[in-house]
Every structure is written in structure tokens, then in C-alpha cells.
Design a protein around this motif. Structure first.
Motif, PDB file in Angstrom:
ATOM      1  N   GLY A 159       2.628  74.138  32.490  1.00  0.00           N
ATOM      2  CA  GLY A 159       2.284  75.543  32.675  1.00  0.00           C
ATOM      3  C   GLY A 159       3.351  76.461  32.121  1.00  0.00           C
ATOM      4  N   GLY A 160       3.218  77.752  32.414  1.00  0.00           N
ATOM      5  CA  GLY A 160       4.121  78.751  31.863  1.00  0.00           C
ATOM      6  C   GLY A 160       5.574  78.549  32.238  1.00  0.00           C
ATOM      7  N   SER A 161       5.839  78.066  33.461  1.00  0.00           N
ATOM      8  CA  SER A 161       7.229  77.863  33.879  1.00  0.00           C
ATOM      9  C   SER A 161       7.918  76.847  32.984  1.00  0.00           C
ATOM     10  N   MET A 162       7.241  75.732  32.726  1.00  0.00           N
ATOM     11  CA  MET A 162       7.833  74.701  31.865  1.00  0.00           C
ATOM     12  C   MET A 162       7.872  75.175  30.413  1.00  0.00           C
ATOM     13  N   ALA A 163       6.842  75.904  29.974  1.00  0.00           N
ATOM     14  CA  ALA A 163       6.823  76.419  28.605  1.00  0.00           C
ATOM     15  C   ALA A 163       7.992  77.374  28.375  1.00  0.00           C
ATOM     16  N   ASN A 164       8.275  78.226  29.360  1.00  0.00           N
ATOM     17  CA  ASN A 164       9.414  79.131  29.248  1.00  0.00           C
ATOM     18  C   ASN A 164      10.729  78.364  29.242  1.00  0.00           C
ATOM     19  N   LEU A 165      10.825  77.334  30.080  1.00  0.00           N
ATOM     20  CA  LEU A 165      12.037  76.517  30.108  1.00  0.00           C
ATOM     21  C   LEU A 165      12.314  75.916  28.733  1.00  0.00           C
ATOM     22  N   VAL A 166      11.275  75.395  28.099  1.00  0.00           N
ATOM     23  CA  VAL A 166      11.440  74.794  26.775  1.00  0.00           C
ATOM     24  C   VAL A 166      11.892  75.850  25.758  1.00  0.00           C
ATOM     25  N   MET A 304       3.520  90.025  18.757  1.00  0.00           N
ATOM     26  CA  MET A 304       3.868  88.789  19.465  1.00  0.00           C
ATOM     27  C   MET A 304       4.128  87.652  18.479  1.00  0.00           C
ATOM     28  N   GLU A 305       3.385  87.677  17.369  1.00  0.00           N
ATOM     29  CA  GLU A 305       3.531  86.620  16.363  1.00  0.00           C
ATOM     30  C   GLU A 305       4.894  86.659  15.669  1.00  0.00           C
ATOM     31  N   LEU A 306       5.655  87.731  15.879  1.00  0.00           N
ATOM     32  CA  LEU A 306       6.999  87.841  15.305  1.00  0.00           C
ATOM     33  C   LEU A 306       8.045  87.115  16.153  1.00  0.00           C
ATOM     34  N   SER A 307       7.648  86.680  17.337  1.00  0.00           N
ATOM     35  CA  SER A 307       8.571  85.992  18.241  1.00  0.00           C
ATOM     36  C   SER A 307       8.996  84.649  17.671  1.00  0.00           C
ATOM     37  N   ASP A 308      10.188  84.229  18.036  1.00  0.00           N
ATOM     38  CA  ASP A 308      10.664  82.900  17.639  1.00  0.00           C
ATOM     39  C   ASP A 308      10.013  81.807  18.475  1.00  0.00           C
ATOM     40  N   SER A 309       9.593  82.160  19.675  1.00  0.00           N
ATOM     41  CA  SER A 309       8.896  81.209  20.531  1.00  0.00           C
ATOM     42  C   SER A 309       7.945  81.962  21.456  1.00  0.00           C
ATOM     43  N   ILE A 310       6.858  81.294  21.808  1.00  0.00           N
ATOM     44  CA  ILE A 310       5.849  81.879  22.699  1.00  0.00           C
ATOM     45  C   ILE A 310       5.485  80.858  23.760  1.00  0.00           C
ATOM     46  N   ALA A 311       5.515  81.282  25.020  1.00  0.00           N
ATOM     47  CA  ALA A 311       5.048  80.454  26.134  1.00  0.00           C
ATOM     48  C   ALA A 311       3.759  81.054  26.669  1.00  0.00           C
ATOM     49  N   PHE A 312       2.768  80.213  26.903  1.00  0.00           N
ATOM     50  CA  PHE A 312       1.502  80.727  27.442  1.00  0.00           C
ATOM     51  C   PHE A 312       0.740  79.611  28.148  1.00  0.00           C
ATOM     52  N   ASP A 313      -0.211  80.028  28.959  1.00  0.00           N
ATOM     53  CA  ASP A 313      -1.044  79.091  29.710  1.00  0.00           C
ATOM     54  C   ASP A 313      -2.462  79.097  29.179  1.00  0.00           C
ATOM     55  N   LEU A 314      -3.046  77.932  29.114  1.00  0.00           N
ATOM     56  CA  LEU A 314      -4.472  77.841  28.836  1.00  0.00           C
ATOM     57  C   LEU A 314      -5.260  77.827  30.137  1.00  0.00           C
ATOM     58  N   HIS A 315      -4.593  77.498  31.243  1.00  0.00           N
ATOM     59  CA  HIS A 315      -5.300  77.439  32.527  1.00  0.00           C
ATOM     60  C   HIS A 315      -5.364  78.794  33.228  1.00  0.00           C
ATOM     61  N   LYS A 316      -4.920  79.834  32.550  1.00  0.00           N
ATOM     62  CA  LYS A 316      -5.093  81.179  33.095  1.00  0.00           C
ATOM     63  C   LYS A 316      -6.261  81.861  32.374  1.00  0.00           C
ATOM     64  N   TRP A 317      -5.956  82.567  31.280  1.00  0.00           N
ATOM     65  CA  TRP A 317      -6.994  83.402  30.668  1.00  0.00           C
ATOM     66  C   TRP A 317      -7.836  82.683  29.620  1.00  0.00           C
ATOM     67  N   MET A 318      -7.589  81.388  29.431  1.00  0.00           N
ATOM     68  CA  MET A 318      -8.534  80.617  28.621  1.00  0.00           C
ATOM     69  C   MET A 318      -9.421  79.770  29.508  1.00  0.00           C
ATOM     70  N   TYR A 319      -9.237  79.962  30.838  1.00  0.00           N
ATOM     71  CA  TYR A 319     -10.148  79.371  31.832  1.00  0.00           C
ATOM     72  C   TYR A 319     -10.164  77.841  31.813  1.00  0.00           C
ATOM     73  N   ILE A 320      -9.116  77.219  31.261  1.00  0.00           N
ATOM     74  CA  ILE A 320      -9.034  75.765  31.235  1.00  0.00           C
ATOM     75  C   ILE A 320      -8.599  75.269  32.617  1.00  0.00           C
ATOM     76  N   GLN A 321      -9.114  74.115  33.036  1.00  0.00           N
ATOM     77  CA  GLN A 321      -8.725  73.555  34.326  1.00  0.00           C
ATOM     78  C   GLN A 321      -7.221  73.270  34.375  1.00  0.00           C
ATOM     79  N   TYR A 322      -6.669  73.396  35.578  1.00  0.00           N
ATOM     80  CA  TYR A 322      -5.251  73.080  35.779  1.00  0.00           C
ATOM     81  C   TYR A 322      -5.001  71.597  35.560  1.00  0.00           C
ATOM     82  N   ASP A 323      -3.813  71.250  35.000  1.00  0.00           N
ATOM     83  CA  ASP A 323      -2.856  72.198  34.484  1.00  0.00           C
ATOM     84  C   ASP A 323      -2.748  72.055  32.976  1.00  0.00           C
TER      85      ASP A 323
END
Length: 500
Positions: A159-166, A304-323
Motif C-alpha cells: 500500500g501507500g505506506s510501503m510505496a512511500n518508504l521505498v 505529477m509526472e515531473l516527480s522523481d518518484s510516485i507512490a499510489f494505491d490501486l486499492h483506493k481510487w482504482m477500486y482494486i481489492q486490498y491490498d
């Protein structure tokens, strides 16, 4: 030499081999059909059930049972699940669930989850298997959806917490002028690495800073403007001050949809600052990044595409099942340099099972990983990315609709600009003591939950308690928001005699 008697006993023990497969596959298959029927009905009629209800005492007793030493029939265990567990979910699948930022999931992923469990793939990447190619293709699709460079590296995470950590770990590698992986953080002989974000940043950012050894003191939280976006002037001042004091500005963390209000930091301006100062720009787009899919609203996250890195969740606004979360990083080298460790037991070969095209463990923390990629891969194949963009747009329009309902109602007060999909408001009455208004609205929210009709959450904005409606729900309809406003006012009016 082993005696014949002992050998006979050993053979008997060897022949008494067991497995965890069912004794009766036909009965197991019949149970699966029943489970499938139950779950289809469960989703089909979700709106007819309460959005939340407390776990009853009879069900709680199940969780007081001691460790089972012997097994129980499949059907009996499933009956316990059906009676005591299935009826009491978080219920983010419900049309009137708007707490935190909980995605709804889709029925198609029931199929994906059955396949995932049956295959039970480790999703290592170095294994030459279908799961590897599904994840690689999904990552390529996500780059296209977010207008991100095709040669970027990426990884699916929990999820986003781990994506941000990376992402923040890669920023650390990029900024440190020494071998931080080998030496550890060294602020005695090297300058402190400083990360910048707004006071509205998610708490997982602080956790990541602490886990990475940078320390929360290295996280500078910049005050926000009235619209809850980062104050650019104060950010520039903080960077210049750190440079003067011998610190190293290492990373700017942009909020692409803050957790409290959905505010989006000025991404293009932040990109210019990062480029000028040679600072890594990381975007926390946990839910807001998916705005890129909405054709009419994608301009809200331009830059946003100018960022060096992007963290995001698919289980939030892409409605994908957790996690299912994701991180994308420009330039594979700093990403791989941050995590790559190759012990002999995961050696890659030219042929055979271990001849896969990528070792995902070189890009993140985990080695063993679930085949979560199949959920999003199947969802995109079945629905098409345009459908997801339309649903994001639908939620944004619903947030605007609710905002107008609140503004028009004399009993309610809007508390922050509705910049995306989050609406914050409270019940007001001039007769309520200002010192009690927060407690009043907190009590109102709890009573609202107890009706089982609606499940918004809360936020504290400049010390003011707000009812917070975060709309990442493809099942919500405009009438649900009419009913929400009506019920908030009814409950609030009924509470007045206790507070005035």
C-alpha cells in the motif's frame, strides 16, 4: 546396519504420509459452489444491509476459543465464517461508506482471488512464470496511465505506506554523499539529510523517516495555505536556511491529495524548486494520483509526472481489492542501488525455473510476495481504463454535489475547499457553546454510525472537528448524499436539547 524390525517400522511411518488436500474433492467442489453463490449475493445486496454494525457477544465468543489441535470439517468452519465474520466487515464495499480512503473493490476480483489462491505464486520475478509477466505488464500500463516515462522502474507493494518508504529510501541513496547502505546514517561526519513536506502530510511519512534512520528531526513540516496546500514561500525559506546551516536538502514530498481534505500541492512549482536546488521530488499520490485517469479532471494533478518518484494505491481510487499499492521511480539505477542484495539462493540462471526477467526483491523490501498483480490486471482487462477514469470523475462530481448541499443547508458549515473528492463539514447552531461544538459533532458522528445508514470519518482542521466524507466508491449515488445530509441534520437537531 538397521535391523529388519526397525526397518519395517520405518517403512510403516513413511507410508503413513499426509497432505492438506481434502479427502473428498467432490464435496470440496460442492462447498466452493455454495461459497460462490453466497458471496455473489453478499455483493449484489450490499446496499440493503447496514453500512456498519457492532460485533455481537455471540460472535465475539468465537474469538475466545483456544488453539484448535484437531481439525474441523470445511463446511462447519465456513458456517462459522458466514455467521460470525462475513456480516461484520469494515464495509467499504457499501454504497454509503466514505470513511478514511477505502476503495470499494469489484466483483471481478473474486475470480482473480480464487486464481491467486489456487496458483499460490511467490511472485519473485526471477521465476520464469506467468505471474512475473502479469506484474511487469501491469507496471507498464500504470506508467502509461500516469504519463510516466516508460523506462522507469516500478514495484507493487502492500500500500501507500510501503510505496512511500521505498520512494523515500531511494531519495536517501540519491542524496547521500557516502555509502549510506554500508555506513548507515552518519550525521557526525556528514551533513543531515532534510526532507520537506507540508503539515498535512500523511503520518506514514514520519514512520518512513524513522525506519530509514533519518529521524523525524530530518522531516521539516511546512505550514499550509488556507486551501491546505504547502506554502511555497515558507518552503523556499526552509531550504535556504538548511543550506546556510550546512544541512543537505534531500527530498521534497508533494501531497497529491492530502488525507484530510484532498488538497493538491502546486506540483509544477515544486518541480521547479526541486530542479533548481537539485532535490529529489517524491509525490505521495495515495489516492490523488489516480485523478490522472479522469479526462476532465486530470489537469488537477498536472506536473505529477515531473516527480522523481510516485507512490499510489490501486486499492483506493482504482477500486482494486486490498491490498495493492505501487511505486514508480525514474531511472532504474538509484532504485536498484537502494535495495539490491543477491544471495546465492536466489541466483538467476539462463534456463529453467530461475531464468525470469527481473528480480523484484532488488527493488523493494520483500522477497516473497503475493500475486496481487492479477487483481488489477484482470480489472483493467474487464473494465478498461476509461471506465475507471469515468468513475473517478463521477466521485469528483459527487463531492461537488455534496458540497453544494452542505452550503445550502443552514444547519451545516463547510470547513475546507473541496478540491477533489473529500468534503469536510460540521453541524452548527449559535446556541451551542463554542467549547462544546467539537464534542457535539464527534457525538453526532458516532450516532450516525450507530444508525447503520452512513459511514463518513472525521478530520481535525485547525482544531475544528469535522465530519469527513471521502468518496472513492463506485456504488455511491447522488441520493445517498441527500440522505446523508438529511440524517446529519435530524440527529443534530435531536441532540440540541442536551447541549443548550
Amino acid at each position: 546396519m538397521v535391523s529388519p524390525i526397525k526397518m519395517k517400522k520405518m517403512n510403516k511411518d513413511y507410508l503413513n504420509e499426509k497432505s492438506l488436500d481434502p479427502d473428498d474433492w467432490d464435496a470440496f467442489n460442492e462447498l466452493l459452489y455454495k461459497v460462490s453463490d453466497d458471496l455473489v449475493e453478499y455483493l449484489k445486496n450490499v446496499g440493503e444491509r447496514p453500512v456498519w454494525k457492532s460485533l455481537p457477544k455471540d460472535s465475539r465468543k468465537l474469538f475466545d476459543e483456544s488453539l484448535p489441535r484437531t481439525g474441523t470439517e470445511y463446511a462447519k468452519v465456513y458456517d462459522e465464517v458466514k455467521q460470525h465474520i462475513l456480516p461484520y466487515p469494515t464495509n467499504n464495499i457499501h454504497p454509503r461508506f466514505w470513511s478514511w480512503v477505502g476503495g470499494t473493490g469489484t466483483p471481478s476480483q473474486l475470480i482473480a482471488d480464487m486464481v491467486i489462491s489456487a496458483m499460490n505464486s511467490g511472485s519473485l520475478g526471477l521465476d520464469e512464470t506467468a505471474s512475473t509477466y502479469v506484474e511487469m505488464q501491469l507496471l507498464d500500463w500504470l506508467k502509461v496511465l500516469l504519463d510516466y516515462p516508460s523506462d522507469s522502474s516500478g514495484l507493487l507493494v502492500s500500500g501507500g505506506s510501503m510505496a512511500n518508504l521505498v520512494g523515500l529510501a531511494v531519495a536517501r541513496t540519491n542524496a547521500a554523499q557516502y555509502d549510506v547502505r554500508n555506513d548507515g546514517i552518519d550525521i557526525k561526519n556528514n551533513s543531515r539529510l532534510i526532507y520537506y513536506s507540508s503539515t498535512e502530510t500523511h503520518s506514514c511519512i514520519r514512520k518512513a523517516m524513522e525506519l530509514l534512520g533519518l529521524g523525524s528531526e530530518s522531516l521539516k513540516l511546512i505550514p499550509v495555505n488556507n486551501d491546505y496546500t504547502i506554502n511555497i514561500d515558507l518552503l523556499n525559506q526552509a531550504i535556504e536556511s538548511d543550506i546556510e546551516h550546512g544541512n543537505t536538502p534531500a527530498c521534497i514530498i508533494a501531497n497529491v491529495g492530502t488525507v484530510n481534505t484532498g488538497a493538491i500541492d502546486p506540483l509544477i512549482e515544486l518541480s521547479k524548486i526541486a530542479k533548481k536546488q537539485n532535490i529529489w521530488l517524491h509525490s505521495d499520490g495515495a489516492f490523488g494520483a489516480i485523478t490522472k485517469l479522469a479526462k476532465k479532471s486530470k489537469h488537477l494533478v498536472e506536473g505529477m509526472e515531473l516527480s522523481d518518484s510516485i507512490a499510489f494505491d490501486l486499492h483506493k481510487w482504482m477500486y482494486i481489492q486490498y491490498d495493492c499499492g505501487c511505486v514508480l521511480i525514474k531511472g532504474g539505477a538509484p532504485h536498484k542501488e537502494t535495495f539490491s542484495v543477491i544471495p546465492p539462493y536466489i541466483k538467476n540462471f539462463e534456463r529453467g525455473l530461475a531464468s525470469g526477467p527481473i528480480n523484484f526483491s532488488e527493488y523493494g523490501v520483500q522477497l516473497s510476495r503475493s500475486f496481487k498483480a492479477l487483481r488489477a490486471w484482470m480489472a483493467l482487462k474487464i473494465e478498461g481504463s476509461d471506465k475507471f477514469g469515468e468513475l473517478v470523475e463521477q466521485n469528483i462530481n459527487q463531492a461537488k454535489y455534496l458540497t453544494n448541499l452542505v452550503i445550502k443547508n443552514q444547519h451545516l458549515e463547510i470547513l475546507s475547499p473541496t478540491s477533489l473528492n473529500i468534503v469536510t463539514f460540521r453541524y452548527i447552531n449559535k446556541e451551542i457553546d463554542e467549547n462544546l461544538i467539537n464534542d457535539f459533532n464527534a457525538e453526532l458522528l458516532m450516532r450516525l454510525h450507530e444508525t447503520g445508514k452512513h459511514a463518513p470519518s472525521s478530520a481535525l482542521l485547525d482544531g475544528i472537528f469535522s465530519i469527513r466524507v471521502a468518496i472513492t466508491n463506485h456504488r455511491s449515488r447522488l441520493d445517498d448524499f441527500n440522505k446523508l445530509v438529511d440524517d446529519v441534520v435530524i440527529i443534530g437537531n435531536n441532540m440540541l436539547e442536551d447541549y443548550i
